[in-house]
Motif scaffolding. Sequence first.
Motif, PDB file in Angstrom:
ATOM      1  N   SER A 160      -7.116  -9.041  12.298  1.00 16.40           N
ATOM      2  CA  SER A 160      -8.166  -9.559  11.422  1.00 16.40           C
ATOM      3  C   SER A 160      -7.785 -10.923  10.872  1.00 16.40           C
ATOM      4  O   SER A 160      -6.611 -11.202  10.614  1.00 16.40           O
ATOM      5  N   THR A 161      -8.778 -11.758  10.670  1.00 19.30           N
ATOM      6  CA  THR A 161      -8.558 -13.072  10.040  1.00 19.30           C
ATOM      7  C   THR A 161      -9.238 -13.135   8.675  1.00 19.30           C
ATOM      8  O   THR A 161      -9.350 -14.215   8.089  1.00 19.30           O
ATOM      9  N   ALA A 162      -9.679 -11.994   8.156  1.00 20.71           N
ATOM     10  CA  ALA A 162     -10.345 -11.971   6.847  1.00 20.71           C
ATOM     11  C   ALA A 162      -9.384 -12.435   5.761  1.00 20.71           C
ATOM     12  O   ALA A 162      -8.181 -12.168   5.808  1.00 20.71           O
ATOM     13  N   ALA A 163      -9.916 -13.121   4.765  1.00 14.77           N
ATOM     14  CA  ALA A 163      -9.080 -13.671   3.688  1.00 14.77           C
ATOM     15  C   ALA A 163      -8.653 -12.601   2.689  1.00 14.77           C
ATOM     16  O   ALA A 163      -7.508 -12.583   2.231  1.00 14.77           O
ATOM     17  N   GLY A 164      -9.560 -11.706   2.336  1.00 17.43           N
ATOM     18  CA  GLY A 164      -9.258 -10.683   1.329  1.00 17.43           C
ATOM     19  C   GLY A 164      -8.498  -9.519   1.920  1.00 17.43           C
ATOM     20  O   GLY A 164      -8.789  -9.092   3.047  1.00 17.43           O
ATOM     21  N   PRO A 165      -7.528  -8.959   1.192  1.00 14.24           N
ATOM     22  CA  PRO A 165      -6.736  -7.847   1.733  1.00 14.24           C
ATOM     23  C   PRO A 165      -7.557  -6.601   2.030  1.00 14.24           C
ATOM     24  O   PRO A 165      -7.283  -5.895   2.996  1.00 14.24           O
ATOM     25  N   VAL A 166      -8.577  -6.306   1.223  1.00 12.97           N
ATOM     26  CA  VAL A 166      -9.393  -5.112   1.465  1.00 12.97           C
ATOM     27  C   VAL A 166     -10.200  -5.276   2.745  1.00 12.97           C
ATOM     28  O   VAL A 166     -10.252  -4.372   3.599  1.00 12.97           O
ATOM     29  N   GLU A 167     -10.810  -6.445   2.905  1.00 15.17           N
ATOM     30  CA  GLU A 167     -11.591  -6.714   4.123  1.00 15.17           C
ATOM     31  C   GLU A 167     -10.677  -6.755   5.354  1.00 15.17           C
ATOM     32  O   GLU A 167     -11.037  -6.249   6.428  1.00 15.17           O
ATOM     33  N   ARG A 168      -9.506  -7.352   5.178  1.00 16.94           N
ATOM     34  CA  ARG A 168      -8.579  -7.452   6.303  1.00 16.94           C
ATOM     35  C   ARG A 168      -8.094  -6.067   6.724  1.00 16.94           C
ATOM     36  O   ARG A 168      -7.983  -5.764   7.915  1.00 16.94           O
ATOM     37  N   LEU A 169      -7.820  -5.209   5.753  1.00 12.78           N
ATOM     38  CA  LEU A 169      -7.384  -3.846   6.063  1.00 12.78           C
ATOM     39  C   LEU A 169      -8.475  -3.099   6.825  1.00 12.78           C
ATOM     40  O   LEU A 169      -8.193  -2.410   7.823  1.00 12.78           O
ATOM     41  N   ALA A 170      -9.716  -3.224   6.385  1.00 14.57           N
ATOM     42  CA  ALA A 170     -10.825  -2.532   7.049  1.00 14.57           C
ATOM     43  C   ALA A 170     -10.972  -2.997   8.503  1.00 14.57           C
ATOM     44  O   ALA A 170     -11.159  -2.181   9.419  1.00 14.57           O
ATOM     45  N   GLU A 171     -10.871  -4.310   8.713  1.00 11.86           N
ATOM     46  CA  GLU A 171     -11.006  -4.841  10.077  1.00 11.86           C
ATOM     47  C   GLU A 171      -9.821  -4.431  10.952  1.00 11.86           C
ATOM     48  O   GLU A 171     -10.003  -4.080  12.128  1.00 11.86           O
ATOM     49  N   ASP A 172      -8.609  -4.484  10.397  1.00 10.08           N
ATOM     50  CA  ASP A 172      -7.438  -4.087  11.181  1.00 10.08           C
ATOM     51  C   ASP A 172      -7.486  -2.605  11.546  1.00 10.08           C
ATOM     52  O   ASP A 172      -7.053  -2.202  12.631  1.00 10.08           O
ATOM     53  N   LEU A 173      -8.001  -1.768  10.631  1.00  7.10           N
ATOM     54  CA  LEU A 173      -8.172  -0.351  10.932  1.00  7.10           C
ATOM     55  C   LEU A 173      -9.131  -0.162  12.106  1.00  7.10           C
ATOM     56  O   LEU A 173      -8.876   0.650  13.008  1.00  7.10           O
ATOM     57  N   GLU A 174     -10.230  -0.906  12.082  1.00  8.05           N
ATOM     58  CA  GLU A 174     -11.219  -0.779  13.154  1.00  8.05           C
ATOM     59  C   GLU A 174     -10.642  -1.245  14.484  1.00  8.05           C
ATOM     60  O   GLU A 174     -10.839  -0.611  15.523  1.00  8.05           O
ATOM     61  N   ILE A 175      -9.886  -2.345  14.466  1.00  5.72           N
ATOM     62  CA  ILE A 175      -9.271  -2.873  15.688  1.00  5.72           C
ATOM     63  C   ILE A 175      -8.268  -1.860  16.251  1.00  5.72           C
ATOM     64  O   ILE A 175      -8.243  -1.586  17.454  1.00  5.72           O
TER      65      ILE A 175
END
Length: 305
Positions: free
Chosen positions: A278-293
């Motif tokens: 994930s390249t999201a800036a916020g840790p919560v958003e980044r965690l959600a995207e990394d989980l999906e990946i």
Amino acid sequence: MGRHVVIIGGGATGVSLFSRLSGVTGMASISIVDPNPVGLGTAFGTTDPLLLCNTSVDVTSMDPDGESDLLGYLAGRGWPVHRDDFVPRHLVGQYCRERYLQRRREAEQAGVLVRHHLSRARTVSPVGAEGYAVELADGTKLTATDVFLCPGLDRPVVPEVVAGHLGHPALATSPYPVEELRRLPVNSRVLVLGSKLTAVDAVLVLGRDRHRIVMASESGALPAVRTRLRRPRTPRLDSAAWNALSPHSPSLDREVTRLVLTAVAQAGNGTALRSQTSTAAGPVERLAEDLEIATSGRAHWQDAI
């Protein structure tokens, strides 16, 4: 004359070292210094089933060659495990303890004197040309030809911002043993300093008991999300190119990065690393995207490690 070895620390690292040394020719004695039972260190001594290993069974083994020794140990005791699984840490603690007792019996049968000193090492001093004196907290003095330091997480590093509050009953310098966290009053407000694996351990335990938690760290970075961490069947890194690197090269950083990124892309059949994280800036958003990946099977970088 034989070697007289002192191992400071009896956790997983100390036991792994002991297992290798116990079969080496020329050993006269091996002393392990640890105030706790050998094999049950800080990381793997926990009994909480919520806390898992951060490496798969395949690489969590005292035997570096062949099939995972931990895999065989667990399968032999009826655990339905796979080489990719992240198992509860207490199982690894049991594994370390049993392997230590087994290797100790074998070493003693071979004539090696094995001792466990229930104390802490205070000082290690050179004596003569090829020896050391090890002084323990209980006053015992050991002599050795070789000393190995395997203390693990025995002494937590305390941030300067809270160092002045050491000793306060509301400040814990480590979440281990987690039984201490379980004694907090119901519905406590807890500040966790840090956001990596140890902090995540604390939050898992505290969250299960429904405390109110805030995590804070300078980076805001969370551990990488992965579904396995094991030895690849086919090596990804170009070992010839790696061995040809010069430590004095002014472009060493770029050369290493290029080799690693090539290995990651190879693991993903050409998929670049930027598409695997994930390249999201916020840790919560980044965690959600990394989980999906990770759960969709697109975190190929884990197979290049």
